[in-house]
Design a protein around this motif. Structure first.
Motif, PDB file in Angstrom:
ATOM      1  N   GLN A  82       0.837  -1.207   0.000  1.00 39.60           N
ATOM      2  CA  GLN A  82       0.000   0.000   0.000  1.00 39.60           C
ATOM      3  C   GLN A  82       0.869   1.253   0.000  1.00 39.60           C
ATOM      4  O   GLN A  82       0.658   2.174  -0.788  1.00 39.60           O
ATOM      5  N   MET A  83       1.869   1.284   0.875  1.00 36.49           N
ATOM      6  CA  MET A  83       2.745   2.451   0.963  1.00 36.49           C
ATOM      7  C   MET A  83       3.589   2.605  -0.300  1.00 36.49           C
ATOM      8  O   MET A  83       3.721   3.704  -0.841  1.00 36.49           O
ATOM      9  N   ILE A  84       4.171   1.503  -0.766  1.00 34.39           N
ATOM     10  CA  ILE A  84       5.041   1.553  -1.951  1.00 34.39           C
ATOM     11  C   ILE A  84       4.260   2.033  -3.166  1.00 34.39           C
ATOM     12  O   ILE A  84       4.724   2.891  -3.918  1.00 34.39           O
ATOM     13  N   SER A  85       3.058   1.502  -3.353  1.00 34.10           N
ATOM     14  CA  SER A  85       2.240   1.907  -4.491  1.00 34.10           C
ATOM     15  C   SER A  85       1.906   3.392  -4.425  1.00 34.10           C
ATOM     16  O   SER A  85       2.087   4.134  -5.393  1.00 34.10           O
ATOM     17  N   LYS A  86       1.435   3.844  -3.281  1.00 31.74           N
ATOM     18  CA  LYS A  86       1.044   5.249  -3.116  1.00 31.74           C
ATOM     19  C   LYS A  86       2.232   6.186  -3.342  1.00 31.74           C
ATOM     20  O   LYS A  86       2.125   7.201  -4.044  1.00 31.74           O
ATOM     21  N   GLN A  87       3.379   5.867  -2.757  1.00 33.52           N
ATOM     22  CA  GLN A  87       4.535   6.752  -2.874  1.00 33.52           C
ATOM     23  C   GLN A  87       5.142   6.706  -4.276  1.00 33.52           C
ATOM     24  O   GLN A  87       5.668   7.718  -4.749  1.00 33.52           O
ATOM     25  N   HIS A  88       5.053   5.566  -4.954  1.00 27.56           N
ATOM     26  CA  HIS A  88       5.570   5.520  -6.327  1.00 27.56           C
ATOM     27  C   HIS A  88       4.681   6.305  -7.297  1.00 27.56           C
ATOM     28  O   HIS A  88       5.188   6.838  -8.287  1.00 27.56           O
ATOM     29  N   VAL A  89       3.395   6.399  -7.018  1.00 26.31           N
ATOM     30  CA  VAL A  89       2.530   7.255  -7.830  1.00 26.31           C
ATOM     31  C   VAL A  89       2.998   8.705  -7.693  1.00 26.31           C
ATOM     32  O   VAL A  89       3.137   9.430  -8.683  1.00 26.31           O
ATOM     33  N   GLU A  90       3.272   9.129  -6.456  1.00 22.67           N
ATOM     34  CA  GLU A  90       3.767  10.490  -6.213  1.00 22.67           C
ATOM     35  C   GLU A  90       5.147  10.699  -6.839  1.00 22.67           C
ATOM     36  O   GLU A  90       5.419  11.721  -7.478  1.00 22.67           O
ATOM     37  N   LEU A  91       6.030   9.710  -6.661  1.00 25.12           N
ATOM     38  CA  LEU A  91       7.386   9.812  -7.199  1.00 25.12           C
ATOM     39  C   LEU A  91       7.371   9.855  -8.729  1.00 25.12           C
ATOM     40  O   LEU A  91       8.105  10.627  -9.355  1.00 25.12           O
ATOM     41  N   GLU A  92       6.515   9.044  -9.330  1.00 29.44           N
ATOM     42  CA  GLU A  92       6.404   9.020 -10.789  1.00 29.44           C
ATOM     43  C   GLU A  92       5.947  10.384 -11.320  1.00 29.44           C
ATOM     44  O   GLU A  92       6.472  10.885 -12.312  1.00 29.44           O
ATOM     45  N   ALA A 140      16.048  -4.561  -5.363  1.00 30.32           N
ATOM     46  CA  ALA A 140      15.998  -3.413  -6.273  1.00 30.32           C
ATOM     47  C   ALA A 140      16.114  -2.091  -5.513  1.00 30.32           C
ATOM     48  O   ALA A 140      16.783  -1.162  -5.965  1.00 30.32           O
ATOM     49  N   HIS A 141      15.473  -2.005  -4.358  1.00 34.98           N
ATOM     50  CA  HIS A 141      15.553  -0.775  -3.564  1.00 34.98           C
ATOM     51  C   HIS A 141      16.962  -0.544  -3.031  1.00 34.98           C
ATOM     52  O   HIS A 141      17.414   0.604  -2.944  1.00 34.98           O
ATOM     53  N   GLY A 142      17.662  -1.611  -2.683  1.00 33.14           N
ATOM     54  CA  GLY A 142      19.048  -1.466  -2.237  1.00 33.14           C
ATOM     55  C   GLY A 142      19.934  -0.909  -3.334  1.00 33.14           C
ATOM     56  O   GLY A 142      20.753  -0.003  -3.102  1.00 33.14           O
ATOM     57  N   GLU A 143      19.758  -1.420  -4.545  1.00 33.73           N
ATOM     58  CA  GLU A 143      20.538  -0.937  -5.688  1.00 33.73           C
ATOM     59  C   GLU A 143      20.172   0.510  -6.013  1.00 33.73           C
ATOM     60  O   GLU A 143      21.035   1.339  -6.308  1.00 33.73           O
ATOM     61  N   ALA A 144      18.870   0.828  -5.928  1.00 27.66           N
ATOM     62  CA  ALA A 144      18.423   2.193  -6.214  1.00 27.66           C
ATOM     63  C   ALA A 144      18.978   3.184  -5.199  1.00 27.66           C
ATOM     64  O   ALA A 144      19.336   4.309  -5.554  1.00 27.66           O
ATOM     65  N   LEU A 145      19.056   2.773  -3.947  1.00 28.85           N
ATOM     66  CA  LEU A 145      19.568   3.657  -2.901  1.00 28.85           C
ATOM     67  C   LEU A 145      21.008   4.069  -3.188  1.00 28.85           C
ATOM     68  O   LEU A 145      21.386   5.235  -3.003  1.00 28.85           O
ATOM     69  N   ILE A 146      21.810   3.133  -3.673  1.00 32.60           N
ATOM     70  CA  ILE A 146      23.202   3.430  -4.018  1.00 32.60           C
ATOM     71  C   ILE A 146      23.254   4.421  -5.172  1.00 32.60           C
ATOM     72  O   ILE A 146      23.985   5.413  -5.130  1.00 32.60           O
ATOM     73  N   VAL A 160      17.463  17.843 -10.212  1.00 32.34           N
ATOM     74  CA  VAL A 160      17.842  16.454  -9.962  1.00 32.34           C
ATOM     75  C   VAL A 160      18.183  16.256  -8.486  1.00 32.34           C
ATOM     76  O   VAL A 160      17.795  15.250  -7.879  1.00 32.34           O
ATOM     77  N   ARG A 161      18.882  17.205  -7.885  1.00 32.58           N
ATOM     78  CA  ARG A 161      19.220  17.083  -6.457  1.00 32.58           C
ATOM     79  C   ARG A 161      17.960  17.030  -5.597  1.00 32.58           C
ATOM     80  O   ARG A 161      17.833  16.199  -4.701  1.00 32.58           O
ATOM     81  N   SER A 162      17.012  17.897  -5.880  1.00 32.45           N
ATOM     82  CA  SER A 162      15.754  17.920  -5.127  1.00 32.45           C
ATOM     83  C   SER A 162      14.980  16.612  -5.316  1.00 32.45           C
ATOM     84  O   SER A 162      14.441  16.038  -4.364  1.00 32.45           O
ATOM     85  N   PHE A 163      14.945  16.131  -6.554  1.00 31.72           N
ATOM     86  CA  PHE A 163      14.254  14.876  -6.847  1.00 31.72           C
ATOM     87  C   PHE A 163      14.937  13.710  -6.134  1.00 31.72           C
ATOM     88  O   PHE A 163      14.271  12.833  -5.572  1.00 31.72           O
ATOM     89  N   ALA A 164      16.268  13.693  -6.132  1.00 26.20           N
ATOM     90  CA  ALA A 164      17.011  12.625  -5.461  1.00 26.20           C
ATOM     91  C   ALA A 164      16.727  12.619  -3.962  1.00 26.20           C
ATOM     92  O   ALA A 164      16.645  11.549  -3.349  1.00 26.20           O
ATOM     93  N   ASP A 165      16.568  13.792  -3.366  1.00 30.83           N
ATOM     94  CA  ASP A 165      16.227  13.860  -1.938  1.00 30.83           C
ATOM     95  C   ASP A 165      14.879  13.201  -1.664  1.00 30.83           C
ATOM     96  O   ASP A 165      14.728  12.431  -0.705  1.00 30.83           O
ATOM     97  N   LEU A 166      13.879  13.499  -2.501  1.00 34.57           N
ATOM     98  CA  LEU A 166      12.560  12.891  -2.343  1.00 34.57           C
ATOM     99  C   LEU A 166      12.645  11.377  -2.517  1.00 34.57           C
ATOM    100  O   LEU A 166      12.130  10.610  -1.695  1.00 34.57           O
ATOM    101  N   ALA A 167      13.301  10.941  -3.587  1.00 36.94           N
ATOM    102  CA  ALA A 167      13.422   9.512  -3.869  1.00 36.94           C
ATOM    103  C   ALA A 167      14.159   8.789  -2.752  1.00 36.94           C
ATOM    104  O   ALA A 167      13.769   7.690  -2.347  1.00 36.94           O
ATOM    105  N   ASP A 168      15.211   9.397  -2.217  1.00 35.23           N
ATOM    106  CA  ASP A 168      15.987   8.794  -1.136  1.00 35.23           C
ATOM    107  C   ASP A 168      15.110   8.525   0.090  1.00 35.23           C
ATOM    108  O   ASP A 168      15.163   7.443   0.676  1.00 35.23           O
ATOM    109  N   PHE A 170      11.815   8.134   0.210  1.00 34.79           N
ATOM    110  CA  PHE A 170      10.851   7.076  -0.088  1.00 34.79           C
ATOM    111  C   PHE A 170      11.529   5.705  -0.098  1.00 34.79           C
ATOM    112  O   PHE A 170      10.999   4.741   0.459  1.00 34.79           O
ATOM    113  N   ILE A 171      12.688   5.617  -0.732  1.00 33.21           N
ATOM    114  CA  ILE A 171      13.391   4.333  -0.845  1.00 33.21           C
ATOM    115  C   ILE A 171      13.701   3.753   0.532  1.00 33.21           C
ATOM    116  O   ILE A 171      13.516   2.562   0.785  1.00 33.21           O
ATOM    117  N   LYS A 172      14.170   4.599   1.437  1.00 33.80           N
ATOM    118  CA  LYS A 172      14.496   4.124   2.790  1.00 33.80           C
ATOM    119  C   LYS A 172      13.243   3.613   3.496  1.00 33.80           C
ATOM    120  O   LYS A 172      13.283   2.585   4.181  1.00 33.80           O
TER     121      LYS A 172
END
Length: 197
Positions: A82-92, A140-146, A160-168, A170-172
Motif C-alpha cells: 500500500q505504501m510503496i504503491s502510493k509513494q511511487h505514484v507520487e514519485l512518478e 531493487a531498492h538497495g541498488e536504487a539507494l546506491i 535532480v538534487r531535489s528529486f534525489a532527496d525525495l526519492a531517497d 521514499f526508498i528508505k
C-alpha cells in the motif's frame, strides 16, 4: 561501473567533464561524461539515467504492489505494498514533472528484465508470490539507494538534487517496510565490497 565514471570520482573528474561539454567525452568503458546545459544547472548522463530508472521502477512497483494488495494474505506485505504503491505514484508524477522541465522523454514501460519479474509474479500465489515480491523489491531498492546517493552527491542540477532527496526518503521507507514483513532473505542480497563504502 558506469555510475562511478558518470558521476566523477572527484573534483578533477567533474572539472574534466565540464571542460569537455558540449562535445562528448568518453570515460571508463565508454561512459558519456559530457554535461548538457539547462536553466537548472548542467545535466549529466547519470542524472538522466536516474530519472529514466525511477520511471521504469515506478511502473514496475505500482503494478506489482497492486498485485500484492489482491494476492497476498500477509498483512505486513499488504501494508508495505500500500505504501510503496502510493509513494511511487507520487514519485512518478514528480519524475515526469522534472523530466518535462529538463526536456527529457522518459520510458513509458518497464525495462525488459523488470517485465520478466512482473510476468513471473502474475503467475504466482500465496507465499511464493509474497517471497518473490518482497525479495525482488528489497534487492531493487538497495541498488536504487546506491544510485540515488551517488547522483545526489555529484549532480550539478538543482532539479535532480531535489528529486534525489525525495526519492531517497521514499526508498528508505520502502526498504524498512519490506524488511518489517519478515520475508527478506538477506543471503540473496549482494555482499558489499570495500570500494562501495
Amino acid at each position: 561501473m558506469w555510475l562511478v565514471a558518470a558521476c566523477g570520482a572527484g573534483p578533477s573528474s567533474r572539472a574534466g567533464a565540464r571542460a569537455a561539454a558540449p562535445t562528448t567525452n568518453k570515460g571508463v568503458s565508454g561512459t558519456d561524461l559530457s554535461l548538457r546545459s539547462t536553466s537548472f544547472g548542467p545535466l549529466s548522463a547519470a542524472d538522466q539515467k536516474l530519472l529514466a530508472l525511477v520511471r521504469e521502477t515506478s511502473l514496475r512497483e505500482i503494478t506489482t504492489s497492486q498485485m500484492a494488495l489482491k494476492k497476498s494474505s500477509n498483512e505486513g506485505v499488504k501494508q508495505a505494498a500500500q505504501m510503496i504503491s502510493k509513494q511511487h505514484v507520487e514519485l512518478e508524477q514528480r519524475d515526469l514533472d522534472v523530466a518535462g522541465k529538463l526536456g527529457l522523454r522518459l520510458p513509458d514501460k518497464p525495462s525488459p528484465d523488470m517485465q520478466v519479474g512482473i510476468d513471473r509474479m502474475r503467475g504466482e500465489n500465496g507465499t511464493a508470490f509474497d517471497d518473490d515480491y518482497v525479495n525482488t523489491l528489497r534487492q531493487a531498492h538497495g541498488e536504487a539507494l546506491i544510485l540515488i546517493s551517488k547522483v545526489r552527491a555529484d549532480s550539478q542540477n538543482s532539479l535532480v538534487r531535489s528529486f534525489a532527496d525525495l526519492a531517497d526518503g521514499f526508498i528508505k521507507m520502502h526498504i524498512q517496510a519490506l524488511e518489517k514483513t519478515g520475508d527478506v532473505d538477506y543471503s540473496k542480497l549482494p555482499v558489499p565490497t570495500p570500494d562501495a563504502a
